[in-house]
Enzyme design. Structure first.
Site, PDB file in Angstrom:
ATOM      1  N   LYS A 180      22.952 -44.238  -7.666  1.00 41.47           N
ATOM      2  CA  LYS A 180      22.847 -43.050  -8.528  1.00 41.47           C
ATOM      3  C   LYS A 180      24.270 -42.645  -8.910  1.00 41.47           C
ATOM      4  O   LYS A 180      24.979 -41.995  -8.143  1.00 41.47           O
ATOM      5  CB  LYS A 180      22.154 -41.926  -7.760  1.00 41.47           C
ATOM      6  CG  LYS A 180      21.398 -40.906  -8.618  1.00 41.47           C
ATOM      7  CD  LYS A 180      22.236 -40.141  -9.613  1.00 41.47           C
ATOM      8  CE  LYS A 180      22.928 -38.932  -9.026  1.00 41.47           C
ATOM      9  NZ  LYS A 180      23.794 -38.247 -10.026  1.00 41.47           N
ATOM     10  N   GLU A 255      31.827 -39.258   2.449  1.00 46.22           N
ATOM     11  CA  GLU A 255      33.253 -39.237   2.075  1.00 46.22           C
ATOM     12  C   GLU A 255      33.432 -38.048   1.151  1.00 46.22           C
ATOM     13  O   GLU A 255      32.976 -38.080   0.009  1.00 46.22           O
ATOM     14  CB  GLU A 255      33.621 -40.524   1.327  1.00 46.22           C
ATOM     15  CG  GLU A 255      33.369 -41.796   2.096  1.00 46.22           C
ATOM     16  CD  GLU A 255      34.402 -42.051   3.163  1.00 46.22           C
ATOM     17  OE1 GLU A 255      35.438 -41.359   3.193  1.00 46.22           O
ATOM     18  OE2 GLU A 255      34.167 -42.943   3.982  1.00 46.22           O
ATOM     19  N   CYS A 289      40.342 -37.604  -4.350  1.00 48.68           N
ATOM     20  CA  CYS A 289      39.990 -36.907  -3.109  1.00 48.68           C
ATOM     21  C   CYS A 289      41.193 -36.809  -2.179  1.00 48.68           C
ATOM     22  O   CYS A 289      41.331 -35.838  -1.453  1.00 48.68           O
ATOM     23  CB  CYS A 289      38.837 -37.606  -2.422  1.00 48.68           C
ATOM     24  SG  CYS A 289      39.116 -39.355  -2.213  1.00 48.68           S
ATOM     25  N   GLU A 386      40.148 -27.034  -2.551  1.00 47.83           N
ATOM     26  CA  GLU A 386      40.373 -28.208  -3.384  1.00 47.83           C
ATOM     27  C   GLU A 386      40.189 -27.837  -4.853  1.00 47.83           C
ATOM     28  O   GLU A 386      39.123 -27.374  -5.252  1.00 47.83           O
ATOM     29  CB  GLU A 386      39.378 -29.302  -3.000  1.00 47.83           C
ATOM     30  CG  GLU A 386      39.621 -30.587  -3.748  1.00 47.83           C
ATOM     31  CD  GLU A 386      38.670 -31.682  -3.298  1.00 47.83           C
ATOM     32  OE1 GLU A 386      37.466 -31.423  -3.228  1.00 47.83           O
ATOM     33  OE2 GLU A 386      39.153 -32.787  -3.023  1.00 47.83           O
TER      34      GLU A 386
HETATM   35  P1  NAP Z   1      29.405 -33.713  -6.308  1.00 44.33           P
HETATM   36  O1  NAP Z   1      28.982 -32.587  -7.156  1.00 44.33           O
HETATM   37  O2  NAP Z   1      29.246 -33.617  -4.859  1.00 44.33           O
HETATM   38  O3  NAP Z   1      28.626 -34.991  -6.895  1.00 44.33           O
HETATM   39  C1  NAP Z   1      28.723 -36.260  -6.329  1.00 44.33           C
HETATM   40  C2  NAP Z   1      27.422 -37.000  -6.591  1.00 44.33           C
HETATM   41  O4  NAP Z   1      26.354 -36.346  -5.916  1.00 44.33           O
HETATM   42  C3  NAP Z   1      27.017 -37.048  -8.048  1.00 44.33           C
HETATM   43  O5  NAP Z   1      26.392 -38.277  -8.321  1.00 44.33           O
HETATM   44  C4  NAP Z   1      26.023 -35.907  -8.123  1.00 44.33           C
HETATM   45  O6  NAP Z   1      25.149 -35.992  -9.218  1.00 44.33           O
HETATM   46  C5  NAP Z   1      25.309 -36.057  -6.819  1.00 44.33           C
HETATM   47  N1  NAP Z   1      24.590 -34.863  -6.377  1.00 44.33           N
HETATM   48  C6  NAP Z   1      24.787 -33.578  -6.727  1.00 44.33           C
HETATM   49  N2  NAP Z   1      23.887 -32.762  -6.092  1.00 44.33           N
HETATM   50  C7  NAP Z   1      23.121 -33.569  -5.320  1.00 44.33           C
HETATM   51  C8  NAP Z   1      22.043 -33.341  -4.431  1.00 44.33           C
HETATM   52  N3  NAP Z   1      21.553 -32.109  -4.186  1.00 44.33           N
HETATM   53  N4  NAP Z   1      21.482 -34.397  -3.794  1.00 44.33           N
HETATM   54  C9  NAP Z   1      21.953 -35.635  -4.003  1.00 44.33           C
HETATM   55  N5  NAP Z   1      22.963 -35.928  -4.850  1.00 44.33           N
HETATM   56  C10 NAP Z   1      23.556 -34.897  -5.493  1.00 44.33           C
HETATM   57  O7  NAP Z   1      30.904 -34.069  -6.487  1.00 44.33           O
HETATM   58  P2  NAP Z   1      31.690 -34.226  -7.841  1.00 44.33           P
HETATM   59  O8  NAP Z   1      31.981 -32.857  -8.336  1.00 44.33           O
HETATM   60  O9  NAP Z   1      30.967 -35.161  -8.713  1.00 44.33           O
HETATM   61  O10 NAP Z   1      33.026 -34.955  -7.313  1.00 44.33           O
HETATM   62  C11 NAP Z   1      34.119 -34.253  -6.858  1.00 44.33           C
HETATM   63  C12 NAP Z   1      34.141 -34.164  -5.346  1.00 44.33           C
HETATM   64  O11 NAP Z   1      34.039 -35.451  -4.735  1.00 44.33           O
HETATM   65  C13 NAP Z   1      35.419 -33.579  -4.821  1.00 44.33           C
HETATM   66  O12 NAP Z   1      35.169 -32.623  -3.827  1.00 44.33           O
HETATM   67  C14 NAP Z   1      36.175 -34.781  -4.248  1.00 44.33           C
HETATM   68  O13 NAP Z   1      37.119 -34.506  -3.292  1.00 44.33           O
HETATM   69  C15 NAP Z   1      35.077 -35.614  -3.738  1.00 44.33           C
HETATM   70  N6  NAP Z   1      35.498 -37.026  -3.667  1.00 44.33           N
HETATM   71  C16 NAP Z   1      35.732 -37.596  -2.437  1.00 44.33           C
HETATM   72  C17 NAP Z   1      36.153 -38.914  -2.325  1.00 44.33           C
HETATM   73  C18 NAP Z   1      36.396 -39.584  -0.986  1.00 44.33           C
HETATM   74  O14 NAP Z   1      36.589 -40.792  -0.919  1.00 44.33           O
HETATM   75  N7  NAP Z   1      36.394 -38.873   0.122  1.00 44.33           N
HETATM   76  C19 NAP Z   1      36.334 -39.659  -3.480  1.00 44.33           C
HETATM   77  C20 NAP Z   1      36.101 -39.050  -4.712  1.00 44.33           C
HETATM   78  C21 NAP Z   1      35.677 -37.732  -4.791  1.00 44.33           C
HETATM   79  P3  NAP Z   1      25.528 -35.179 -10.583  1.00 44.33           P
HETATM   80  O15 NAP Z   1      26.688 -35.853 -11.130  1.00 44.33           O
HETATM   81  O16 NAP Z   1      24.362 -35.327 -11.446  1.00 44.33           O
HETATM   82  O17 NAP Z   1      25.770 -33.762 -10.178  1.00 44.33           O
END
Ligand code: NAP
Ligand code: MG
Length: 484
Positions: A180, A255, A289, A386
């Site tokens: 996804k 992660e 991240c 963040e």
């Molecule tokens: P996010 O909102 O958590 O979304 C990540 C993924 O989860 C997307 O595919 C999102 O779909 C999906 N998602 C959202 N709500 C969900 C739910 N209730 N159940 C299951 N899946 C769900 O994060 P983001 O805003 O896209 O990315 C930024 C964040 O990711 C930051 O906090 C960053 O630090 C973190 N990050 C961490 C790493 C690491 O390696 N540790 C790497 C990259 C990013 P949608 O797109 O449709 O909302």
């Protein structure tokens, strides 16, 4: 090619076929550099997720389960060949969809994707159990069995690379995957799904189901026939995933985010440190991240470092991600741009001072100027939360104790960096910094051979290296009574 992309509607990839969503619904995906619609994408709902999971289960029990480990590796190498063949298209698609620059994708993301695939392709037939002579009256040994159906949920900041970090080890282990992608960046995931079919992976081994997190993502997390969720994203969604996973007690790897400290001592190589500190926070428009978003500088060199960091920030060329001369592209979306601009306002209101940047760049697209805050207090929100954008906060410290206290003083624990020529100090910091990765005299590199992950709000579990094999397999004990 661009025209062709602009008129296409992309279907889901389920069970070896491209299919529209069962509801017939689609959503638009935009180019954040100019707000143009670049494609329409089928929007997976719970029924589509269910179909994808059933298909992945059938493949796991059937064709994929019967595929020799060495053949799994060979298919992965074939996929790597096809990615090389279509590299230009993948780079363009990734840049159009996410705003990442073509130069960075070509230099960093694409090579990492290939390295990941080739590394795990080589591991597919080296996943062994152990003979453990526990008793004299039995032959006792373990086999490592694949977990089954894996739900992979990924963010938009490195769609291709983070996608491959999950797909490659899962497939090497013999699992099947329902991927996804983030709703903002579904296009390269679909392309990888198509290439996997072309490479000859059996139907259902890799299903790709773009859609919204709250609907498609949640349905995958809640599904009772998914064995494992591997997730990269925000801590908030990570927590929701843990709740969802309680239904069938599926395995989870998280992660999550970070607020990583990059610590500069006067005895470090200051020129290199400043250069690395700038790329540590401005690379990928700060949407990383492990971004070095808190730059901790010894008070004796603080003002000098702030000025030179600001000069570097000012020199970054913002523009069209498709142009090779562009140094920094837009943020991924208007929502993300407004979030970052809001944090800049919060910083102003908290009393920090903007040394450079601080505004939107231009009137079209989601561009924000590279921004440096000085006069930042550790407790301020811009120092604790963040931002996920091109915003550096610089904080002075007076000694090692204070540097450690500040560096470890957030809810995160993903990465940290320290710049020093003192080998004793370097080792003191690698011991005391609470982070999954500590860089010394560099900032930011990762390698698929090295475990990657964090603690606390940065999540748990490790990806990469051999750690990933443990994520997608479990040992089974075989006990054969041989009598006496
Ligand atoms: P996010 O909102 O958590 O979304 C990540 C993924 O989860 C997307 O595919 C999102 O779909 C999906 N998602 C959202 N709500 C969900 C739910 N209730 N159940 C299951 N899946 C769900 O994060 P983001 O805003 O896209 O990315 C930024 C964040 O990711 C930051 O906090 C960053 O630090 C973190 N990050 C961490 C790493 C690491 O390696 N540790 C790497 C990259 C990013 P949608 O797109 O449709 O909302
Ligand atoms: Mg997009």
């Amino acid at each position: 090619m661009l025209e062709r992309i602009s008129v296409q509607t992309h279907d889901l990839i389920i069970d070896g076929r491209r299919v529209p969503a069962s509801t017939g619904r689609t959503f638009d995906t935009l180019n954040p550099a100019n707000d143009a619609i670049i494609a329409r994408v089928a929007e997976a709902g719970p029924e589509d997720i269910d179909a994808a999971v059933r298909s992945s289960r059938t493949a796991f029990e059937g064709a994929w389960g019967h595929t020799k480990a060495s053949e799994r590796g060979a298919l992965m190498l074939k996929l790597a060949d096809l990615i090389r063949r279509d590299e230009d298209e993948l780079v363009q698609l990734e840049a159009l969809d996410s705003g990442k620059t073509v130069s960075a994708i070509r230099r960093q993301d694409l090579p990492a994707v290939l390295d990941t695939l080739v590394y795990y392709a080589g591991m597919a037939d080296k996943i062994n159990g152990q003979v453990i002579p526990a008793r004299t009256d039995a032959l006792t040994y373990t086999v490592r069995e694949p977990l089954g159906v894996v739900g992979a949920i990924i963010p938009w900041n490195f769609p291709l690379m983070i996608g491959m970090w999950k797909i490659a080890p899962a497939l090497a282990c013999g699992c099947t995957v329902v991927l996804k992608p983030a709703e903002l960046t579904p296009l390269t995931a679909l392309k990888i799904g198509e290439l996997a079919l072309e490479a000859g992976f059996p139907a259902g081994v890799l299903n790709v189901v773009p859609g919204f997190g709250k609907v498609a993502g949640q349905a995958l997390v809640d599904h009772m026939d998914v064995d494992k969720i591997t997730f990269t994203g925000s801590p908030g969604v990570g927590r929701q995933i843990l709740h969802g996973a309680t239904g069938n007690l599926k395995r989870v790897t998280l992660e999550l985010g970070g607020k990583s400290a990059n610590i500069i001592f006067p005895d470090g190589d200051i020129d290199t440190a400043i250069k690395a500190a700038a790329s540590g926070i401005f690379f990928n428009t700060g949407q990383v991240c492990s971004a070095g978003s808190r730059i901790l500088v010894h008070e004796s060199i603080h003002d000098d470092v702030v000025q030179r960091l600001a000069a570097r920030a000012k020199s970054i060329r913002l523009g069209d991600p498709l142009e090779t001369a562009t140094g920094m592209g837009p943020l991924v979306s208007e929502v993300q741009m407004n979030r970052v601009l809001n944090y800049i306002d919060i910083g102003r209101r908290e009393g920090a001072s903007i040394v450079t940047g601080g505004s939107r760049h231009g009137v079209a697209g989601c561009f924000v100027e590279p921004t440096v805050f000085a006069g930042v207090k550790h407790e301020m929100r811009i120092s604790q939360e963040e931002i996920f954008g091109p915003v550096a906060v610089v904080i002075p410290f007076k000694d090692e104790e204070e540097a450690i206290r500040l560096a470890n003083g957030t809810v995160y624990g993903l990465a940290a960096g320290v710049w020093t020529a003192d080998i004793g100090r370097a080792h003191r910091f690698t011991r005391r910094l609470k982070a999954g990765t500590v860089w010394v005299n560099t900032y930011g590199p990762t390698d698929i051979r090295l475990p990657w992950g964090g603690a606390r709000d940065s999540g748990f579990g490790r990806e990469h290296g051999e750690a990933a094999i443990d994520n997608f397999t479990e040992p089974k004990v075989v006990w054969i009574n041989i009598g006496r």
